[in-house]
Design a protein around this motif. Structure first.
Motif, mmCIF file in Angstrom:
data_model
loop_
_atom_site.group_PDB
_atom_site.id
_atom_site.type_symbol
_atom_site.label_atom_id
_atom_site.label_comp_id
_atom_site.label_asym_id
_atom_site.label_seq_id
_atom_site.Cartn_x
_atom_site.Cartn_y
_atom_site.Cartn_z
ATOM 1 N N ALA A 145 0.819 -1.244 0.134
ATOM 2 C CA ALA A 145 -0.184 -0.294 0.011
ATOM 3 C C ALA A 145 0.877 1.089 0.024
ATOM 4 C CB ALA A 145 -1.044 -0.009 1.247
ATOM 5 N N VAL A 146 0.505 2.241 -1.049
ATOM 6 C CA VAL A 146 1.300 3.342 -0.941
ATOM 7 C C VAL A 146 0.331 4.658 -0.868
ATOM 8 C CG1 VAL A 146 3.372 2.422 -2.021
ATOM 9 C CG2 VAL A 146 1.384 3.316 -3.522
ATOM 10 N N VAL A 147 0.780 5.581 -0.858
ATOM 11 C CA VAL A 147 0.061 7.115 -1.402
ATOM 12 C C VAL A 147 0.608 7.522 -2.608
ATOM 13 C CG1 VAL A 147 -0.577 9.248 -0.267
ATOM 14 C CG2 VAL A 147 -0.040 7.423 1.127
ATOM 15 N N PHE A 148 -0.280 8.028 -3.676
ATOM 16 C CA PHE A 148 0.047 8.592 -4.677
ATOM 17 C C PHE A 148 0.347 9.667 -4.890
ATOM 18 C CE2 PHE A 148 -0.693 9.518 -9.224
ATOM 19 C CZ PHE A 148 0.137 8.744 -9.989
ATOM 20 N N ASP A 149 1.701 10.208 -5.285
ATOM 21 C CA ASP A 149 1.960 11.306 -5.429
ATOM 22 C C ASP A 149 2.141 11.883 -6.676
ATOM 23 O OD1 ASP A 149 3.160 14.238 -4.952
ATOM 24 O OD2 ASP A 149 4.819 13.532 -4.282
ATOM 25 N N ARG A 150 1.029 12.433 -7.401
ATOM 26 C CA ARG A 150 1.159 12.997 -8.805
ATOM 27 C C ARG A 150 2.282 14.246 -9.081
ATOM 28 N NH1 ARG A 150 -2.226 17.337 -9.665
ATOM 29 N NH2 ARG A 150 -3.723 17.675 -7.937
ATOM 30 N N GLY A 151 2.629 14.816 -7.851
ATOM 31 C CA GLY A 151 3.742 15.989 -8.004
ATOM 32 C C GLY A 151 3.353 16.917 -8.864
ATOM 33 N N GLY A 152 2.292 17.444 -8.725
ATOM 34 C CA GLY A 152 1.742 18.690 -9.488
ATOM 35 C C GLY A 152 1.272 18.452 -10.826
ATOM 36 N N PHE A 153 1.523 17.344 -11.354
ATOM 37 C CA PHE A 153 0.830 16.848 -12.666
ATOM 38 C C PHE A 153 -0.382 16.778 -12.533
ATOM 39 C CE2 PHE A 153 5.536 15.870 -12.628
ATOM 40 C CZ PHE A 153 6.182 16.519 -13.758
ATOM 41 N N LEU A 154 -1.088 16.998 -13.764
ATOM 42 C CA LEU A 154 -2.457 16.473 -13.608
ATOM 43 C C LEU A 154 -2.740 15.078 -13.808
ATOM 44 C CD1 LEU A 154 -3.848 19.487 -15.874
ATOM 45 C CD2 LEU A 154 -4.063 19.449 -13.343
ATOM 46 N N PHE A 155 -3.843 14.527 -13.431
ATOM 47 C CA PHE A 155 -3.825 13.028 -13.215
ATOM 48 C C PHE A 155 -4.809 12.621 -14.418
ATOM 49 C CE2 PHE A 155 -5.973 8.911 -12.076
ATOM 50 C CZ PHE A 155 -5.102 8.353 -11.470
ATOM 51 N N HIS A 156 -4.006 12.910 -15.852
ATOM 52 C CA HIS A 156 -4.464 12.176 -17.048
ATOM 53 C C HIS A 156 -3.368 11.934 -17.778
ATOM 54 C CE1 HIS A 156 -3.675 15.489 -19.726
ATOM 55 N NE2 HIS A 156 -3.666 16.445 -18.425
ATOM 56 N N GLY A 157 -3.534 11.171 -18.871
ATOM 57 C CA GLY A 157 -2.345 11.012 -19.902
ATOM 58 C C GLY A 157 -1.604 9.756 -19.051
ATOM 59 N N ARG A 158 -0.241 10.185 -19.196
ATOM 60 C CA ARG A 158 0.897 9.552 -18.722
ATOM 61 C C ARG A 158 0.752 9.225 -17.273
ATOM 62 N NH1 ARG A 158 6.080 12.423 -21.137
ATOM 63 N NH2 ARG A 158 4.370 14.071 -20.957
ATOM 64 N N VAL A 159 0.589 9.825 -16.523
ATOM 65 C CA VAL A 159 0.569 9.785 -15.117
ATOM 66 C C VAL A 159 -0.746 8.853 -14.825
ATOM 67 C CG1 VAL A 159 0.052 11.052 -12.882
ATOM 68 C CG2 VAL A 159 1.489 12.273 -14.680
ATOM 69 N N LYS A 160 -1.789 9.133 -15.280
ATOM 70 C CA LYS A 160 -2.978 8.001 -15.104
ATOM 71 C C LYS A 160 -2.693 6.652 -15.487
ATOM 72 C CE LYS A 160 -7.884 7.637 -15.867
ATOM 73 N NZ LYS A 160 -7.851 6.420 -16.186
ATOM 74 N N ALA A 161 -1.993 6.598 -16.653
ATOM 75 C CA ALA A 161 -1.596 5.362 -17.176
ATOM 76 C C ALA A 161 -0.500 4.676 -16.360
ATOM 77 C CB ALA A 161 -0.744 5.614 -18.569
ATOM 78 N N LEU A 162 0.365 5.309 -15.708
ATOM 79 C CA LEU A 162 1.255 4.803 -14.913
ATOM 80 C C LEU A 162 0.467 4.253 -13.576
ATOM 81 C CD1 LEU A 162 4.908 5.962 -13.827
ATOM 82 C CD2 LEU A 162 3.289 5.535 -12.142
ATOM 83 N N ALA A 163 -0.348 5.173 -13.091
ATOM 84 C CA ALA A 163 -1.105 4.765 -11.902
ATOM 85 C C ALA A 163 -1.947 3.708 -11.974
ATOM 86 C CB ALA A 163 -2.166 6.080 -11.287
ATOM 87 N N ASP A 164 -2.527 3.583 -13.222
ATOM 88 C CA ASP A 164 -3.563 2.283 -13.557
ATOM 89 C C ASP A 164 -2.610 0.924 -13.694
ATOM 90 O OD1 ASP A 164 -5.778 3.818 -13.578
ATOM 91 O OD2 ASP A 164 -5.840 4.219 -15.758
ATOM 92 N N ALA A 165 -1.522 1.119 -14.160
ATOM 93 C CA ALA A 165 -0.441 -0.051 -14.318
ATOM 94 C C ALA A 165 -0.133 -0.374 -12.871
ATOM 95 C CB ALA A 165 0.392 0.080 -15.225
ATOM 96 N N ALA A 166 0.115 0.473 -12.046
ATOM 97 C CA ALA A 166 0.921 -0.030 -10.692
ATOM 98 C C ALA A 166 -0.394 -0.679 -10.078
ATOM 99 C CB ALA A 166 1.274 1.349 -10.146
ATOM 100 N N ARG A 167 -1.769 -0.196 -10.172
ATOM 101 C CA ARG A 167 -2.703 -0.563 -9.556
ATOM 102 C C ARG A 167 -2.913 -2.093 -9.890
ATOM 103 N NH1 ARG A 167 -6.112 4.455 -10.037
ATOM 104 N NH2 ARG A 167 -5.789 5.542 -7.901
ATOM 105 N N GLU A 168 -2.990 -2.149 -11.235
ATOM 106 C CA GLU A 168 -3.063 -3.874 -11.863
ATOM 107 C C GLU A 168 -1.836 -4.638 -11.386
ATOM 108 O OE1 GLU A 168 -3.210 -3.403 -16.051
ATOM 109 O OE2 GLU A 168 -4.993 -2.262 -16.303
ATOM 110 N N GLY A 169 -0.544 -4.005 -11.165
ATOM 111 C CA GLY A 169 0.594 -4.876 -10.655
ATOM 112 C C GLY A 169 0.417 -5.334 -9.042
ATOM 113 N N GLY A 170 -0.818 -4.603 -8.368
ATOM 114 C CA GLY A 170 -0.907 -5.077 -7.169
ATOM 115 C C GLY A 170 -0.880 -4.034 -6.107
ATOM 116 N N LEU A 171 -0.373 -2.790 -6.491
ATOM 117 C CA LEU A 171 -0.116 -1.808 -5.452
ATOM 118 C C LEU A 171 -1.452 -1.311 -5.086
ATOM 119 C CD1 LEU A 171 2.980 0.385 -6.530
ATOM 120 C CD2 LEU A 171 2.595 -1.049 -4.498
ATOM 121 N N GLU A 172 -1.723 -0.756 -3.827
ATOM 122 C CA GLU A 172 -3.057 -0.350 -3.408
ATOM 123 C C GLU A 172 -2.902 1.188 -3.073
ATOM 124 O OE1 GLU A 172 -4.685 -2.441 -0.241
ATOM 125 O OE2 GLU A 172 -4.207 -4.287 -1.251
ATOM 126 N N PHE A 173 -3.654 2.012 -3.814
ATOM 127 C CA PHE A 173 -3.839 3.487 -3.347
ATOM 128 C C PHE A 173 -5.121 3.940 -3.950
ATOM 129 C CE2 PHE A 173 -1.073 3.039 -6.921
ATOM 130 C CZ PHE A 173 -1.680 3.782 -8.080
#
Length: 116
Positions: free
Chosen positions: A88-116
């Motif tokens: 389990a982690v906390v997702f820090d998008r770091g000021g970037f908007l949550f769409h495009g590449r940032v959203k794709a990375l987050a979705d892939a990390a969730r599919e890989g088993g991370l919870e946030f």
């Protein structure tokens, strides 16, 4: 004191809100540039990086900064987190908007088993 840019203000606001509700969980920090995308899992209490991944893979041709690269980085950081015993982690998008590449990375990390 110099005025902060809009991006810097948004990054500060996001990170402050995360620290208030993290509950001691490590932080999955994302940074994207024009050429690459980076992700790292940081333990803020200990002040150290627990796992890191980027589109600059050693031994392979760099995979760039598109959505496919973000998905690969997301899956890779999830695997490295599992190996380090992090679920389990906390997702820090770091000021970037949550769409495009940032959203794709987050979705892939969730599919890989991370919870946030």
């Amino acid at each position: 004191m110099a005025k902060l840019s809009l991006f810097a203000r948004r990054r500060r606001r996001v990170r402050t809100a995360l620290k208030a509700r993290s509950g001691g969980r490590p932080r999955l920090s994302v940074h994207r540039s024009g050429r690459h995308i980076y992700a790292q899992i940081i333990d803020d209490l200990g002040g150290q990086t627990l796992a890191a991944s980027s589109s600059l893979l050693k031994g392979e041709k760099s995979i760039g900064a598109n959505i496919d690269a973000a998905v690969k980085v997301g899956k890779d950081i999830a695997e490295k987190a599992k190996a380090a015993g992090i679920t389990a982690v906390v997702f820090d998008r770091g000021g970037f908007l949550f769409h495009g590449r940032v959203k794709a990375l987050a979705d892939a990390a969730r599919e890989g088993g991370l919870e946030f």
